[in-house]
Motif scaffolding. Structure first.
Motif, PDB file in Angstrom:
ATOM      1  N   TYR A  57      -1.497 -20.208   8.657  1.00 58.86           N
ATOM      2  CA  TYR A  57      -1.708 -20.270   7.211  1.00 58.86           C
ATOM      3  C   TYR A  57      -3.156 -20.565   6.860  1.00 58.86           C
ATOM      4  CZ  TYR A  57       3.378 -20.610   6.910  1.00 58.86           C
ATOM      5  OH  TYR A  57       4.719 -20.369   7.016  1.00 58.86           O
ATOM      6  N   ASN A  58      -3.901 -21.113   7.794  1.00 56.42           N
ATOM      7  CA  ASN A  58      -5.278 -21.516   7.532  1.00 56.42           C
ATOM      8  C   ASN A  58      -6.209 -20.296   7.563  1.00 56.42           C
ATOM      9  OD1 ASN A  58      -7.398 -23.237   7.006  1.00 56.42           O
ATOM     10  ND2 ASN A  58      -7.728 -23.742   9.166  1.00 56.42           N
ATOM     11  N   SER A  59      -5.866 -19.327   6.703  1.00 53.13           N
ATOM     12  CA  SER A  59      -6.609 -18.069   6.660  1.00 53.13           C
ATOM     13  C   SER A  59      -6.829 -17.678   5.205  1.00 53.13           C
ATOM     14  CB  SER A  59      -5.839 -16.958   7.392  1.00 53.13           C
ATOM     15  OG  SER A  59      -6.439 -15.703   7.193  1.00 53.13           O
ATOM     16  N   PHE A  60      -8.088 -17.617   4.802  1.00 51.30           N
ATOM     17  CA  PHE A  60      -8.419 -17.290   3.418  1.00 51.30           C
ATOM     18  C   PHE A  60      -7.909 -15.907   3.022  1.00 51.30           C
ATOM     19  CE2 PHE A  60     -11.563 -15.667   0.267  1.00 51.30           C
ATOM     20  CZ  PHE A  60     -11.273 -16.554  -0.759  1.00 51.30           C
ATOM     21  N   ILE A  61      -7.914 -14.990   3.985  1.00 52.82           N
ATOM     22  CA  ILE A  61      -7.556 -13.607   3.676  1.00 52.82           C
ATOM     23  C   ILE A  61      -6.088 -13.476   3.263  1.00 52.82           C
ATOM     24  CG2 ILE A  61      -6.872 -12.874   5.998  1.00 52.82           C
ATOM     25  CD1 ILE A  61      -8.419 -10.286   5.507  1.00 52.82           C
ATOM     26  N   LEU A  62      -5.217 -14.383   3.766  1.00 49.53           N
ATOM     27  CA  LEU A  62      -3.792 -14.289   3.454  1.00 49.53           C
ATOM     28  C   LEU A  62      -3.490 -14.648   1.999  1.00 49.53           C
ATOM     29  CD1 LEU A  62      -1.981 -15.669   6.635  1.00 49.53           C
ATOM     30  CD2 LEU A  62      -2.301 -13.302   5.913  1.00 49.53           C
ATOM     31  N   LEU A  63      -4.442 -15.286   1.314  1.00 48.60           N
ATOM     32  CA  LEU A  63      -4.262 -15.549  -0.110  1.00 48.60           C
ATOM     33  C   LEU A  63      -4.147 -14.254  -0.911  1.00 48.60           C
ATOM     34  CD1 LEU A  63      -6.699 -18.511  -0.876  1.00 48.60           C
ATOM     35  CD2 LEU A  63      -4.221 -18.507  -1.143  1.00 48.60           C
ATOM     36  N   ALA A  64      -4.613 -13.159  -0.311  1.00 51.22           N
ATOM     37  CA  ALA A  64      -4.522 -11.868  -1.004  1.00 51.22           C
ATOM     38  C   ALA A  64      -3.072 -11.430  -1.186  1.00 51.22           C
ATOM     39  CB  ALA A  64      -5.292 -10.805  -0.214  1.00 51.22           C
ATOM     40  N   VAL A  65      -2.176 -11.836  -0.285  1.00 54.07           N
ATOM     41  CA  VAL A  65      -0.779 -11.381  -0.333  1.00 54.07           C
ATOM     42  C   VAL A  65      -0.105 -11.758  -1.650  1.00 54.07           C
ATOM     43  CG1 VAL A  65       1.490 -11.559   0.747  1.00 54.07           C
ATOM     44  CG2 VAL A  65      -0.557 -11.350   2.180  1.00 54.07           C
ATOM     45  N   PRO A  66      -0.070 -13.058  -2.047  1.00 55.91           N
ATOM     46  CA  PRO A  66       0.597 -13.370  -3.322  1.00 55.91           C
ATOM     47  C   PRO A  66      -0.088 -12.748  -4.537  1.00 55.91           C
ATOM     48  CG  PRO A  66      -0.502 -15.323  -2.425  1.00 55.91           C
ATOM     49  CD  PRO A  66      -0.512 -14.286  -1.355  1.00 55.91           C
ATOM     50  N   PHE A  67      -1.405 -12.578  -4.481  1.00 53.51           N
ATOM     51  CA  PHE A  67      -2.098 -12.020  -5.648  1.00 53.51           C
ATOM     52  C   PHE A  67      -1.825 -10.525  -5.816  1.00 53.51           C
ATOM     53  CE2 PHE A  67      -4.655 -15.937  -5.325  1.00 53.51           C
ATOM     54  CZ  PHE A  67      -4.593 -16.333  -6.657  1.00 53.51           C
ATOM     55  N   PHE A  68      -1.710  -9.786  -4.704  1.00 50.67           N
ATOM     56  CA  PHE A  68      -1.335  -8.369  -4.825  1.00 50.67           C
ATOM     57  C   PHE A  68       0.112  -8.232  -5.291  1.00 50.67           C
ATOM     58  CE2 PHE A  68      -5.025  -6.881  -2.160  1.00 50.67           C
ATOM     59  CZ  PHE A  68      -5.503  -5.985  -3.103  1.00 50.67           C
ATOM     60  N   LEU A  69       0.985  -9.128  -4.824  1.00 47.14           N
ATOM     61  CA  LEU A  69       2.365  -9.115  -5.319  1.00 47.14           C
ATOM     62  C   LEU A  69       2.393  -9.428  -6.812  1.00 47.14           C
ATOM     63  CD1 LEU A  69       4.249 -10.968  -2.430  1.00 47.14           C
ATOM     64  CD2 LEU A  69       4.479  -8.566  -3.057  1.00 47.14           C
ATOM     65  N   SER A 117       5.415  -1.665  -1.158  1.00 43.38           N
ATOM     66  CA  SER A 117       6.423  -0.600  -1.212  1.00 43.38           C
ATOM     67  C   SER A 117       7.672  -1.044  -1.960  1.00 43.38           C
ATOM     68  CB  SER A 117       6.803  -0.166   0.205  1.00 43.38           C
ATOM     69  OG  SER A 117       5.747   0.526   0.817  1.00 43.38           O
ATOM     70  N   THR A 118       8.071  -2.305  -1.782  1.00 41.36           N
ATOM     71  CA  THR A 118       9.285  -2.776  -2.449  1.00 41.36           C
ATOM     72  C   THR A 118       9.093  -2.815  -3.966  1.00 41.36           C
ATOM     73  OG1 THR A 118       8.532  -5.037  -1.996  1.00 41.36           O
ATOM     74  CG2 THR A 118      10.155  -4.091  -0.493  1.00 41.36           C
ATOM     75  N   ALA A 119       7.889  -3.188  -4.413  1.00 47.64           N
ATOM     76  CA  ALA A 119       7.607  -3.175  -5.857  1.00 47.64           C
ATOM     77  C   ALA A 119       7.655  -1.752  -6.397  1.00 47.64           C
ATOM     78  CB  ALA A 119       6.243  -3.802  -6.128  1.00 47.64           C
ATOM     79  N   ASP A 120       7.184  -0.794  -5.596  1.00 43.61           N
ATOM     80  CA  ASP A 120       7.225   0.621  -5.970  1.00 43.61           C
ATOM     81  C   ASP A 120       8.673   1.084  -6.095  1.00 43.61           C
ATOM     82  OD1 ASP A 120       7.118   3.361  -6.173  1.00 43.61           O
ATOM     83  OD2 ASP A 120       5.691   3.653  -4.547  1.00 43.61           O
ATOM     84  N   ALA A 121       9.482   0.800  -5.066  1.00 45.49           N
ATOM     85  CA  ALA A 121      10.883   1.237  -5.075  1.00 45.49           C
ATOM     86  C   ALA A 121      11.637   0.650  -6.262  1.00 45.49           C
ATOM     87  CB  ALA A 121      11.561   0.840  -3.763  1.00 45.49           C
ATOM     88  N   ALA A 122      11.387  -0.615  -6.560  1.00 45.47           N
ATOM     89  CA  ALA A 122      12.090  -1.270  -7.658  1.00 45.47           C
ATOM     90  C   ALA A 122      11.588  -0.785  -9.022  1.00 45.47           C
ATOM     91  CB  ALA A 122      11.932  -2.784  -7.546  1.00 45.47           C
ATOM     92  N   GLY A 123      10.264  -0.802  -9.203  1.00 51.76           N
ATOM     93  CA  GLY A 123       9.693  -0.457 -10.505  1.00 51.76           C
ATOM     94  C   GLY A 123       9.883   0.998 -10.877  1.00 51.76           C
ATOM     95  N   CYS A 124       9.532   1.905  -9.963  1.00 50.18           N
ATOM     96  CA  CYS A 124       9.641   3.342 -10.244  1.00 50.18           C
ATOM     97  C   CYS A 124      11.092   3.809 -10.158  1.00 50.18           C
ATOM     98  CB  CYS A 124       8.774   4.134  -9.270  1.00 50.18           C
ATOM     99  SG  CYS A 124       7.026   3.675  -9.332  1.00 50.18           S
ATOM    100  N   GLY A 125      11.851   3.223  -9.230  1.00 49.77           N
ATOM    101  CA  GLY A 125      13.242   3.647  -9.046  1.00 49.77           C
ATOM    102  C   GLY A 125      14.103   3.412 -10.271  1.00 49.77           C
ATOM    103  N   LYS A 126      13.872   2.291 -10.962  1.00 52.54           N
ATOM    104  CA  LYS A 126      14.672   1.971 -12.148  1.00 52.54           C
ATOM    105  C   LYS A 126      14.534   3.031 -13.230  1.00 52.54           C
ATOM    106  CE  LYS A 126      14.514  -3.055 -11.561  1.00 52.54           C
ATOM    107  NZ  LYS A 126      13.912  -4.319 -12.058  1.00 52.54           N
ATOM    108  N   ILE A 127      13.388   3.673 -13.276  1.00 49.76           N
ATOM    109  CA  ILE A 127      13.145   4.696 -14.300  1.00 49.76           C
ATOM    110  C   ILE A 127      13.515   6.088 -13.796  1.00 49.76           C
ATOM    111  CG2 ILE A 127      11.373   5.758 -15.764  1.00 49.76           C
ATOM    112  CD1 ILE A 127       9.796   3.093 -15.453  1.00 49.76           C
ATOM    113  N   LEU A 128      13.084   6.418 -12.572  1.00 49.76           N
ATOM    114  CA  LEU A 128      13.166   7.805 -12.109  1.00 49.76           C
ATOM    115  C   LEU A 128      14.517   8.192 -11.526  1.00 49.76           C
ATOM    116  CD1 LEU A 128       9.591   8.159 -10.584  1.00 49.76           C
ATOM    117  CD2 LEU A 128      10.503   9.347 -12.580  1.00 49.76           C
ATOM    118  N   ILE A 129      15.201   7.283 -10.850  1.00 46.53           N
ATOM    119  CA  ILE A 129      16.502   7.652 -10.271  1.00 46.53           C
ATOM    120  C   ILE A 129      17.498   8.035 -11.370  1.00 46.53           C
ATOM    121  CG2 ILE A 129      18.515   6.786  -8.993  1.00 46.53           C
ATOM    122  CD1 ILE A 129      16.578   5.267  -7.186  1.00 46.53           C
TER     123      ILE A 129
END
Length: 436
Positions: A57-69, A117-129
């Protein structure tokens, strides 16, 4: 007791598999599986688990994960996904099977913003499917193309998996982003070719014939959203910001668009979005911690060295070793989430790739694309599960279409293994120093 390599591996892998079969969540299964080895081994103590988790966890770069989510959740909640769909309709809706092409195109656009990818499947899928089913598309095809196109979220930059890979393997994230661009677009075009084939066979309709007015309106509506990948990727590649800082910029910019520009996110909704983001990020980050302990124990018992010796004795060469690496990532991706697989399998196979003269960047792209397929293949198949849930259909009934759509995507993976320059071309043009 001092454990041998064989006994330690048997305990680690055996306990993990038993726990997964018992339906224990993977993140917890990885952590629990390390306890018997640490307890029995005289040279180790239980505090090693806590220490290795903290080190991961002691990695500055991993802070990017929650912010991109967070950026992805803000895009979905702020109806910005709708504007991307409008743009995709203008760009691809005029072709046979128009809405299927729109599905692929919006996944490519969304991938350049969210990294998930999961955000894509959920967000786009709700509209397009539902929209595809309403226009007469087969329900199974609508679900399958949504799930398969969503995997581009972790291939086309920015990508959360690339950020994790870069942080764990000490590879330039900017070089990984550039290396994923061409393979990602090739996969997108292969999916469009598949949609075109389905449209001709099943006579799927076009969606719209764009006019200059509708095209201008779509570009105007999505222009600000499409600036996000430019800010993120250019900032990293140019050395202006770190991956973590770029993720913060993406999240802040998405919040600004949702609350100020489009006014589709209210102050009340921000709390819910932050809660959801924290919940999903904690799952990913906890998996990173437990996977790091598991992977460290494998390295402690010299498993990577044994694998190198085995593959060296087989004399597979660069191409053969690349195929083995792709197969292992594909296989592990069937059962385990991508992030822990990167930490466990990636760190084990990195010396193998180096021994076979495979570029660290090419090794990363092969691994990430292979793992992306695991998002749509059972029993894990998270994007497929999300899409099937939206389409109200059992996953098993969709598998035939999924495997048909995956075939051209697998062909692109094989092309990258045969011709690594496909992935390396863009980094060599823009960031040649990062490849050294």
């Amino acid at each position: 007791m001092i454990l041998s390599t064989g006994i330690a591996c048997a305990l680690l892998v055996g306990c993990f598999l038993i726990l997964v079969i018992l339906r224990v969540p993977v993140a917890f299964a990885l952590g629990i599986a390390t306890i018997p080895v640490v307890t029995l081994e005289l040279r180790l103590n239980p505090f090693i688990i806590i220490d290795r988790m903290f080190q991961s966890y002691n990695s500055f770069i991993l802070l990017a994960v929650p912010f991109f989510l967070l950026a992805a959740n803000l895009m979905n909640s702020g109806k910005i996904t709708d504007k991307l769909i409008d743009l995709a309709r203008v760009l691809t809706g005029w072709m046979p099977g128009g809405l299927g092409h729109v599905n692929v195109a919006v996944s490519m656009l969304f991938a350049g913003i969210s990294g998930s990818s999961t955000a894509d499947a959920a967000g786009c899928g709700k509209i397009l499917i539902p929209a595809m089913i309403k226009e007469g598309y087969d329900r199974r095809f609508a679900i399958a193309i949504t799930a398969c196109s969503s995997v581009m979220g972790v291939i086309i930059p920015p990508s959360i998996l690339m950020i994790v890979w870069g942080g764990v393997m000490q590879v330039s994230v900017g070089a990984l982003f550039l290396a994923g661009a061409v393979p990602g677009f090739l996969i997108g075009f292969s999916l469009m070719a598949t949609v075109y084939g389905y449209a001709k066979v099943y006579n799927y309709p076009i969606t719209m014939k764009p006019t200059w007015r509708s095209a201008f309106k779509a570009f105007k509506g999505s222009f600000l959203a499409m600036l996000t990948p430019i800010f993120v990727i250019y900032g990293i590649v140019a050395g202006i910001v770190t991956p973590t800082e770029s993720a913060i910029i993406a999240a802040g910019y998405s919040l600004f668009l949702g609350m100020v520009v489009y006014r589709t996110v209210s102050p009340k909704e921000v709390g819910t979005i932050l809660y959801d983001t924290g919940r999903f990020a904690s799952i990913s980050l906890f998996a990173i911690g437990t996977a790091s302990v598991f992977g460290w124990l494998l390295a402690y018992y010299n498993v990577p060295r044994l694998i190198i010796e085995l593959l060296t004795d087989l004399h597979l060469g660069t191409f053969g070793t690349s195929l083995v690496i792709a197969f292992l990532f594909l296989f592990f991706g069937l059962f385990i989430d991508a992030i822990p697989t990167i930490i466990i399998l990636g760190t084990v196979l990195l010396p193998v790739a180096e021994q076979a003269n495979i570029s660290p960047v090419v090794f990363a792209i092969i691994g990430i694309i292979s793992l992306a397929f695991g998002l749509v293949t059972p029993p894990y198949g998270l994007c497929l599960l999300i899409s099937a849930s939206i389409g109200n259909m059992n996953v098993v009934k969709v598998l035939k279409e999924v495997f048909i759509i995956l075939l051209p995507m697998l062909f692109i993976l094989l092309l990258i293994i045969l011709f690594p320059e496909i992935a390396l071309w863009l980094p060599k043009q823009i960031m040649p120093g990062a490849l050294k």
